[in-house]
Design an enzyme around this catalytic site. Structure first.
Site, PDB file in Angstrom:
ATOM      1  CG  ASN A  11      -1.770   1.226   1.343  1.00 33.77           C
ATOM      2  OD1 ASN A  11      -1.767   2.068   0.447  1.00 33.77           O
ATOM      3  ND2 ASN A  11      -2.508   1.339   2.440  1.00 33.77           N
ATOM      4  CD1 TRP A  12       3.819   1.165  -2.519  1.00 39.65           C
ATOM      5  CD2 TRP A  12       3.959   2.187  -4.512  1.00 39.65           C
ATOM      6  NE1 TRP A  12       4.741   0.485  -3.296  1.00 39.65           N
ATOM      7  CE2 TRP A  12       4.845   1.096  -4.509  1.00 39.65           C
ATOM      8  CE3 TRP A  12       3.873   2.985  -5.658  1.00 39.65           C
ATOM      9  CZ2 TRP A  12       5.649   0.766  -5.623  1.00 39.65           C
ATOM     10  CZ3 TRP A  12       4.662   2.660  -6.777  1.00 39.65           C
ATOM     11  CH2 TRP A  12       5.540   1.563  -6.736  1.00 39.65           C
ATOM     12  CE  LYS A  13      -0.307   3.073   4.781  1.00 40.77           C
ATOM     13  NZ  LYS A  13      -0.300   3.136   6.231  1.00 40.77           N
ATOM     14  CG  HIS A  97      -5.980   1.669   4.848  1.00 45.07           C
ATOM     15  ND1 HIS A  97      -5.587   2.578   5.782  1.00 45.07           N
ATOM     16  CD2 HIS A  97      -4.983   0.759   4.758  1.00 45.07           C
ATOM     17  CE1 HIS A  97      -4.392   2.244   6.247  1.00 45.07           C
ATOM     18  NE2 HIS A  97      -4.009   1.139   5.638  1.00 45.07           N
ATOM     19  CD  GLU A  99      -3.205   5.203   6.667  1.00 41.60           C
ATOM     20  OE1 GLU A  99      -3.151   5.287   5.416  1.00 41.60           O
ATOM     21  OE2 GLU A  99      -2.300   4.699   7.351  1.00 41.60           O
ATOM     22  CD  GLU A 169      -3.590  -2.684   6.939  1.00 41.79           C
ATOM     23  OE1 GLU A 169      -2.481  -2.895   6.453  1.00 41.79           O
ATOM     24  OE2 GLU A 169      -4.213  -1.619   6.775  1.00 41.79           O
ATOM     25  N   GLY A 175       2.168   1.910  11.016  1.00 41.39           N
ATOM     26  CA  GLY A 175       3.128   3.004  10.986  1.00 41.39           C
ATOM     27  C   GLY A 175       3.741   3.331  12.336  1.00 41.39           C
ATOM     28  CB  SER A 215       4.897  -2.274  12.057  1.00 39.63           C
ATOM     29  OG  SER A 215       4.458  -0.961  12.379  1.00 39.63           O
ATOM     30  N   GLY A 236       2.827  -1.185   4.310  1.00 40.24           N
ATOM     31  CA  GLY A 236       2.871   0.241   4.023  1.00 40.24           C
ATOM     32  C   GLY A 236       4.305   0.703   3.824  1.00 40.24           C
ATOM     33  N   GLY A 237       4.895   1.270   4.874  1.00 36.71           N
ATOM     34  CA  GLY A 237       6.222   1.890   4.783  1.00 36.71           C
ATOM     35  C   GLY A 237       7.279   1.044   4.080  1.00 36.71           C
TER      36      GLY A 237
HETATM   37  P1  13P Z   1       2.859   0.183   7.801  1.00 41.25           P
HETATM   38  O1  13P Z   1       3.398  -1.092   7.166  1.00 41.25           O
HETATM   39  O2  13P Z   1       3.614   1.399   7.408  1.00 41.25           O
HETATM   40  O3  13P Z   1       2.670   0.014   9.269  1.00 41.25           O
HETATM   41  O4  13P Z   1       1.383   0.395   7.176  1.00 41.25           O
HETATM   42  C1  13P Z   1       0.492  -0.635   7.208  1.00 41.25           C
HETATM   43  C2  13P Z   1      -0.676  -0.291   6.361  1.00 41.25           C
HETATM   44  O5  13P Z   1      -1.453   0.594   6.701  1.00 41.25           O
HETATM   45  C3  13P Z   1      -0.852  -0.997   5.088  1.00 41.25           C
HETATM   46  O6  13P Z   1      -2.107  -0.769   4.537  1.00 41.25           O
END
Ligand code: 13P
Length: 251
Positions: A11-13, A97, A99, A169, A175, A215, A236-237
């Site tokens: 997920n590149w957000k 998601h 967010e 998640e 994050g 994470s 994510g990250g």
């Molecule tokens: P992180 O891997 O940065 O914790 O993010 C997880 C995420 O929200 C993937 O959708």
């Protein structure tokens, strides 16, 4: 031993310009060229989907989007439909998601409509659920997940939701560098699979892929993937760097 093919999803957000997205995708295609027995997917921002599609076409890397709107077309300024994502080369779409739930008013009801639209358009929905830290600490994790799953999947618009992917998640692990332990994650994934069994039956419970997100890094992915009910990761990250994401793909 189950027959579910693992899915490692990035997920590149809201990161990467088109040039950056194309560069990362190109490097990832090279790094994962020799892999097998694992599905791989990345989700650039909407504006980078088309150029990234050109780079990943014919490779091991699948393409997805981070959201959609449930109507087919119309006067909905700023929105993008499932058919439009398909026409841009997407096979997957992330829905619900945390967010989006937290910052953009996404609810179980809108998530439900979006999952329906994705399935109708033959996109694979990656349906996100998870509890907050306060919900876990007050002992409500399972009841929160129960509501998210049942309301998110109610009134499925087509009979076949065999392609469904669920991403668990925990909001407190996104994050933050805090990961659920593999035992904690396994316990929750097993519970989610039992919920699917109760609502849709054993065939879907056995085939649905349940990803863990929060994470995930090259250093912790193997332990998570060793669990019987963890079928992949939503990253994510650590998905923003092709080298680190490829190491997760090769868990
Ligand atoms: P992180 O891997 O940065 O914790 O993010 C997880 C995420 O929200 C993937 O959708």
């Amino acid at each position: 031993m189950n027959t579910r093919t693992p899915l490692i999803a990035g997920n590149w957000k809201m990161y990467k310009t088109n040039a950056e997205a194309v560069e990362t995708a190109g490097r990832l295609v090279e790094l994962v060229a020799g892999t097998s027995d694992v599905d791989i997917m990345i989700t650039p921002v909407f504006t980078a989907i088309d150029p990234v599609c050109t780079v990943v076409k014919g490779s091991r890397v699948g393409l997805g989007a981070q959201n959609l709107y449930w109507e087919k077309e119309g006067a909905y300024t700023g929105e993008i439909s499932a058919d439009m994502l398909v026409s841009a080369g997407c096979q997957y779409v992330i829905i619900g998601h945390s967010e989006r739930r937290q910052y953009f008013g996404e609810t179980d009801e809108t998530v439900n409509k979006k999952i329906g639209a994705a399935i109708t358009a033959n996109l694979i929905p990656v349906f996100c659920i998870g509890e907050t830290e306060a919900e876990r600490e007050s002992g409500n994790t399972f009841s929160v997940l129960d509501k998210q799953v049942k309301d998110g999947l109610k009134e499925k618009v087509v009979e076949d939701i065999g392609s469904l992917v669920i991403a668990y998640e925990p909001v407190w692990a996104i994050g933050t560098g805090k990961t659920a332990t593999s035992d904690q994650a396994q316990e929750t994934h097993k519970y989610i699979r039992s919920l699917i069994d109760g609502v849709f039956g054993t065939a879907l419970a056995d085939s649905v892929r349940i990803l863990y997100g929060g994470s995930v890094k090259p250093a912790n992915v193997a332990e998570l993937m060793a669990m019987p009910d963890i079928d992949g990761a939503l990253v994510g990250g650590a998905s923003l760097d092709a080298e680190s994401f490829s190491r997760i793909v090769k868990f």
